[in-house]
Design an enzyme around this catalytic site. Structure first.
Site, mmCIF file in Angstrom:
data_model
loop_
_atom_site.group_PDB
_atom_site.id
_atom_site.type_symbol
_atom_site.label_atom_id
_atom_site.label_comp_id
_atom_site.label_asym_id
_atom_site.label_seq_id
_atom_site.Cartn_x
_atom_site.Cartn_y
_atom_site.Cartn_z
ATOM 1 N N CYS A 137 0.831 -1.212 0.000
ATOM 2 C CA CYS A 137 0.000 0.000 0.000
ATOM 3 C C CYS A 137 0.864 1.260 0.000
ATOM 4 O O CYS A 137 0.804 2.048 -0.949
ATOM 5 C CB CYS A 137 -0.971 -0.017 1.174
ATOM 6 S SG CYS A 137 -1.987 1.471 1.291
ATOM 7 N N GLU A 208 -4.125 -3.631 -4.798
ATOM 8 C CA GLU A 208 -4.057 -2.175 -4.952
ATOM 9 C C GLU A 208 -4.574 -1.755 -6.325
ATOM 10 O O GLU A 208 -5.314 -0.772 -6.452
ATOM 11 C CB GLU A 208 -2.614 -1.674 -4.766
ATOM 12 C CG GLU A 208 -2.150 -1.594 -3.336
ATOM 13 C CD GLU A 208 -2.860 -0.497 -2.559
ATOM 14 O OE1 GLU A 208 -3.221 0.546 -3.153
ATOM 15 O OE2 GLU A 208 -3.068 -0.669 -1.351
#
EC number: 3.5.99.2
Length: 229
Positions: A137, A208
């Site tokens: 992330c 993601e």
């Protein structure tokens, strides 16, 4: 090559795809749709709440007070610091951030991502497995932010450029500490364990990509027909 560097290099092709997908490209140009911004902010507000919970779950697995302090600081950042980037996007569509996130969303891609992290937090004693699921992330955002600031396609006249500027620097410390933790916690892992940890990292990088795309396409749960929506 350190193990953390190996993970980061392996994820680069996926990050290239993220950068070239519609969400980031439209954000670069300062023309991302209001719908995509709202969906992203609402989903990310839910995501970050769970992310802080997972940080808290890692605390008992840390062997040093320095690592515990780092996790506590990251919880505080998630609750307060990252709101700055969210408010940039809210300003872009001229809507108050707090009003936008009053509507809660839990789209499939966010659901799968969070459950991927929770599984590793609950099922694995070695925190490296969970960190591998979390670390992409900040790394993805850092890479995208830095790349955007050097990209001639970045619309510097748009307020969205401040979103890229924020992530071009604000994730660096977190990425560095995650790398240090990863290398230390995997020092005595078997090759089989390292392979699983690497898969965790790459899977989260793919998550993601799906997360950004979820906002771009306004992803929703489809239960089969209008009667079940």
């Amino acid at each position: 090559m350190t193990f953390s560097k190996e993970l980061r290099e392996a994820s680069r092709p996926i990050i290239d795809d993220i950068y070239n997908d519609g969400f980031i490209q439209d954000l670069l140009a300062g023309k991302l749709s209001n719908q995509a911004v709202r969906q992203y902010l609402r989903a990310d507000a839910s995501y970050l709440k769970e992310f802080t919970n997972i940080y808290a779950m890692l605390i008992p697995k840390m062997s040093s007070m320095e690592d515990v302090k780092f996790l506590v600081e990251q919880i505080e950042f998630m609750l307060e610091g990252e709101v700055e980037a969210h408010e940039v996007l809210a300003d872009f569509i001229n809507e108050p951030y707090e009003e936008i996130v009053k509507e809660k969303v839990w789209p499939p891609s966010g659901d799968h991502y969070i459950k991927h992290m929770y599984f590793n937090a609950f099922a694995r004693e070695n925190a490296a497995f969970t960190i591998a699921a979390m670390a992409p992330c900040p790394y993805v955002y850092a890479v995208i932010g830095k790349r955007a600031m050097e990209d001639p396609k970045l619309n510097k006249e748009s307020v969205t450029s401040k979103w890229f500027q924020f992530y071009s620097t604000e994730m660096d410390e977190l990425v560095d500490v995650f790398d240090q933790l990863m290398d230390r916690l995997t020092k005595h892992c078997s090759e089989t364990e390292k392979k699983e940890i690497k898969e965790n990292f790459l899977q989260s990088t793919i998550h993601e990509r799906h997360f950004f795309n979820m906002a771009y396409i306004n992803e929703k749960w489809e239960y089969g027909g209008n009667n079940n929506e």
